[in-house]
Each structure stands twice: as structure tokens, then as C-alpha cells.
Design a protein around this motif. Structure first.
Motif, PDB file in Angstrom:
ATOM      1  N   MET A 125       0.841  -1.163   0.000  1.00  0.00           N
ATOM      2  CA  MET A 125       0.000   0.000   0.000  1.00  0.00           C
ATOM      3  C   MET A 125       0.894   1.237   0.000  1.00  0.00           C
ATOM      4  O   MET A 125       1.873   1.303   0.746  1.00  0.00           O
ATOM      5  N   THR A 126       0.562   2.191  -0.817  1.00  0.00           N
ATOM      6  CA  THR A 126       1.277   3.472  -0.901  1.00  0.00           C
ATOM      7  C   THR A 126       0.349   4.566  -0.408  1.00  0.00           C
ATOM      8  O   THR A 126      -0.823   4.608  -0.794  1.00  0.00           O
ATOM      9  N   LEU A 127       0.855   5.455   0.430  1.00  0.00           N
ATOM     10  CA  LEU A 127       0.047   6.561   0.942  1.00  0.00           C
ATOM     11  C   LEU A 127       0.332   7.844   0.173  1.00  0.00           C
ATOM     12  O   LEU A 127       1.491   8.163  -0.099  1.00  0.00           O
ATOM     13  N   GLU A 128      -0.724   8.558  -0.153  1.00  0.00           N
ATOM     14  CA  GLU A 128      -0.605   9.875  -0.773  1.00  0.00           C
ATOM     15  C   GLU A 128      -0.706  10.927   0.325  1.00  0.00           C
ATOM     16  O   GLU A 128      -1.673  10.931   1.087  1.00  0.00           O
ATOM     17  N   LEU A 129       0.282  11.805   0.405  1.00  0.00           N
ATOM     18  CA  LEU A 129       0.265  12.861   1.407  1.00  0.00           C
ATOM     19  C   LEU A 129       0.363  14.220   0.744  1.00  0.00           C
ATOM     20  O   LEU A 129       1.053  14.388  -0.260  1.00  0.00           O
ATOM     21  N   ALA A 130      -0.328  15.176   1.340  1.00  0.00           N
ATOM     22  CA  ALA A 130      -0.301  16.555   0.858  1.00  0.00           C
ATOM     23  C   ALA A 130       0.080  17.446   2.041  1.00  0.00           C
ATOM     24  O   ALA A 130      -0.761  17.742   2.899  1.00  0.00           O
ATOM     25  N   LEU A 131       1.334  17.841   2.104  1.00  0.00           N
ATOM     26  CA  LEU A 131       1.841  18.588   3.256  1.00  0.00           C
ATOM     27  C   LEU A 131       1.104  19.908   3.475  1.00  0.00           C
ATOM     28  O   LEU A 131       0.744  20.245   4.606  1.00  0.00           O
ATOM     29  N   THR A 132       0.889  20.660   2.412  1.00  0.00           N
ATOM     30  CA  THR A 132       0.210  21.959   2.539  1.00  0.00           C
ATOM     31  C   THR A 132      -1.196  21.765   3.081  1.00  0.00           C
ATOM     32  O   THR A 132      -1.619  22.456   4.017  1.00  0.00           O
ATOM     33  N   SER A 133      -1.916  20.829   2.525  1.00  0.00           N
ATOM     34  CA  SER A 133      -3.286  20.552   2.977  1.00  0.00           C
ATOM     35  C   SER A 133      -3.299  20.078   4.427  1.00  0.00           C
ATOM     36  O   SER A 133      -4.190  20.468   5.194  1.00  0.00           O
ATOM     37  N   ASN A 134      -2.333  19.254   4.807  1.00  0.00           N
ATOM     38  CA  ASN A 134      -2.287  18.769   6.188  1.00  0.00           C
ATOM     39  C   ASN A 134      -2.154  19.905   7.189  1.00  0.00           C
ATOM     40  O   ASN A 134      -2.753  19.869   8.259  1.00  0.00           O
ATOM     41  N   VAL A 135      -1.393  20.930   6.837  1.00  0.00           N
ATOM     42  CA  VAL A 135      -1.262  22.094   7.726  1.00  0.00           C
ATOM     43  C   VAL A 135      -2.539  22.928   7.672  1.00  0.00           C
ATOM     44  O   VAL A 135      -3.051  23.368   8.704  1.00  0.00           O
ATOM     45  N   ASN A 154       1.447  14.816  -2.955  1.00  0.00           N
ATOM     46  CA  ASN A 154       0.326  15.225  -3.786  1.00  0.00           C
ATOM     47  C   ASN A 154      -0.143  16.609  -3.383  1.00  0.00           C
ATOM     48  O   ASN A 154       0.291  17.163  -2.381  1.00  0.00           O
ATOM     49  N   THR A 155      -1.059  17.140  -4.160  1.00  0.00           N
ATOM     50  CA  THR A 155      -1.569  18.484  -3.905  1.00  0.00           C
ATOM     51  C   THR A 155      -2.911  18.491  -3.209  1.00  0.00           C
ATOM     52  O   THR A 155      -3.408  19.548  -2.866  1.00  0.00           O
ATOM     53  N   ASP A 156      -3.515  17.333  -2.991  1.00  0.00           N
ATOM     54  CA  ASP A 156      -4.866  17.233  -2.455  1.00  0.00           C
ATOM     55  C   ASP A 156      -5.796  17.919  -3.455  1.00  0.00           C
ATOM     56  O   ASP A 156      -6.031  17.389  -4.517  1.00  0.00           O
ATOM     57  N   GLU A 178       4.742  21.469  -3.468  1.00  0.00           N
ATOM     58  CA  GLU A 178       4.734  20.438  -2.425  1.00  0.00           C
ATOM     59  C   GLU A 178       6.129  19.837  -2.238  1.00  0.00           C
ATOM     60  O   GLU A 178       6.545  19.557  -1.115  1.00  0.00           O
ATOM     61  N   TYR A 179       6.844  19.639  -3.333  1.00  0.00           N
ATOM     62  CA  TYR A 179       8.221  19.128  -3.221  1.00  0.00           C
ATOM     63  C   TYR A 179       9.126  20.156  -2.542  1.00  0.00           C
ATOM     64  O   TYR A 179       9.997  19.793  -1.749  1.00  0.00           O
ATOM     65  N   ARG A 180       8.919  21.427  -2.821  1.00  0.00           N
ATOM     66  CA  ARG A 180       9.701  22.471  -2.155  1.00  0.00           C
ATOM     67  C   ARG A 180       9.371  22.509  -0.667  1.00  0.00           C
ATOM     68  O   ARG A 180      10.266  22.630   0.181  1.00  0.00           O
ATOM     69  N   VAL A 181       8.096  22.400  -0.327  1.00  0.00           N
ATOM     70  CA  VAL A 181       7.678  22.354   1.077  1.00  0.00           C
ATOM     71  C   VAL A 181       8.322  21.154   1.771  1.00  0.00           C
ATOM     72  O   VAL A 181       8.818  21.265   2.891  1.00  0.00           O
ATOM     73  N   LEU A 229      12.958  12.738  -1.490  1.00  0.00           N
ATOM     74  CA  LEU A 229      12.098  13.263  -2.553  1.00  0.00           C
ATOM     75  C   LEU A 229      12.140  12.346  -3.771  1.00  0.00           C
ATOM     76  O   LEU A 229      11.103  12.101  -4.404  1.00  0.00           O
ATOM     77  N   LEU A 230      13.319  11.823  -4.074  1.00  0.00           N
ATOM     78  CA  LEU A 230      13.439  10.862  -5.174  1.00  0.00           C
ATOM     79  C   LEU A 230      12.660   9.586  -4.861  1.00  0.00           C
ATOM     80  O   LEU A 230      12.014   9.009  -5.750  1.00  0.00           O
ATOM     81  N   GLU A 231      12.701   9.166  -3.618  1.00  0.00           N
ATOM     82  CA  GLU A 231      11.942   7.976  -3.212  1.00  0.00           C
ATOM     83  C   GLU A 231      10.445   8.193  -3.387  1.00  0.00           C
ATOM     84  O   GLU A 231       9.719   7.283  -3.796  1.00  0.00           O
ATOM     85  N   PHE A 232       9.962   9.405  -3.089  1.00  0.00           N
ATOM     86  CA  PHE A 232       8.542   9.710  -3.267  1.00  0.00           C
ATOM     87  C   PHE A 232       8.152   9.611  -4.742  1.00  0.00           C
ATOM     88  O   PHE A 232       7.101   9.072  -5.078  1.00  0.00           O
ATOM     89  N   SER A 233       9.002  10.139  -5.608  1.00  0.00           N
ATOM     90  CA  SER A 233       8.733  10.066  -7.049  1.00  0.00           C
ATOM     91  C   SER A 233       8.736   8.620  -7.528  1.00  0.00           C
ATOM     92  O   SER A 233       7.873   8.213  -8.320  1.00  0.00           O
ATOM     93  N   ALA A 234       9.686   7.846  -7.058  1.00  0.00           N
ATOM     94  CA  ALA A 234       9.758   6.433  -7.445  1.00  0.00           C
ATOM     95  C   ALA A 234       8.537   5.670  -6.933  1.00  0.00           C
ATOM     96  O   ALA A 234       7.983   4.817  -7.644  1.00  0.00           O
TER      97      ALA A 234
END
Length: 81
Positions: free
Chosen positions: A1-11, A37-39, A51-54, A66-71
Motif C-alpha cells: 500500500m502506498t500513501l498519498e500525502l499533501a503537506l500543505t493541505s495537512n497544515v 500530492n496536492t490534495d 509540495e516538493y519544495r515544502v 524526494l526521489l523515493e517519493f517520485s519512485a
């Protein structure tokens, strides 16, 4: 299972007090595959590049992460259920 996270949205929705305190850190250390992700970009007013910059600047995640997230995103997109 892979989780999608959106840092900006979480805050924004108070799931995390800040990007540095986001659950992404515990999940990554536990070996959970993560994608950034961007939500809802129109609500969160963000883009994937932001989101990658955040993740790098505000959350303090290393470039290798960050490379691991893309992979993980590429691998999850190929997974058939």
C-alpha cells in the motif's frame, strides 16, 4: 500500500501543526511508501512542484527522500489490483 500525502493541505486542515511536525516523518521512518500530492490544488492553492519544495525546505526532508517519493508514485501507478 502506498500513501498519498499533501503537506500543505495537512497544515491547512490542522492534521499537522507544521510541515516539520507532519506524520510523513514517522511514516517514512517506518518504511511506508509515500507519494507527495496536492490534495485539491484549487482549495490549497498549491502545485506539485510547491509540495516538493515544502517537503525539502519546510519539512526538512533530504533530496534522496524526494526521489523515493517520485519512485513510489511511479511504482504505485503501475500496480494493478
Amino acid at each position: 500500500m502506498t500513501l498519498e500525502l499533501a503537506l500543505t493541505s495537512n497544515v491547512q486542515n490542522s492534521a499537522a501543526a507544521s510541515s516539520r511536525e507532519d506524520p510523513i516523518h514517522r511514516l517514512v521512518e517506518s518504511g511506508v511508501p509515500i507519494t507527495l500530492n496536492t490534495d485539491d490544488p484549487t482549495v490549497s492553492n498549491t502545485r506539485l512542484s510547491v509540495e516538493y519544495r515544502v517537503a525539502a525546505v519546510a519539512a526538512g526532508l533530504a533530496p534522496q527522500r524526494l526521489l523515493e517519493f517520485s519512485a513510489a508514485a511511479a511504482a504505485a501507478s503501475l500496480h494493478r489490483q
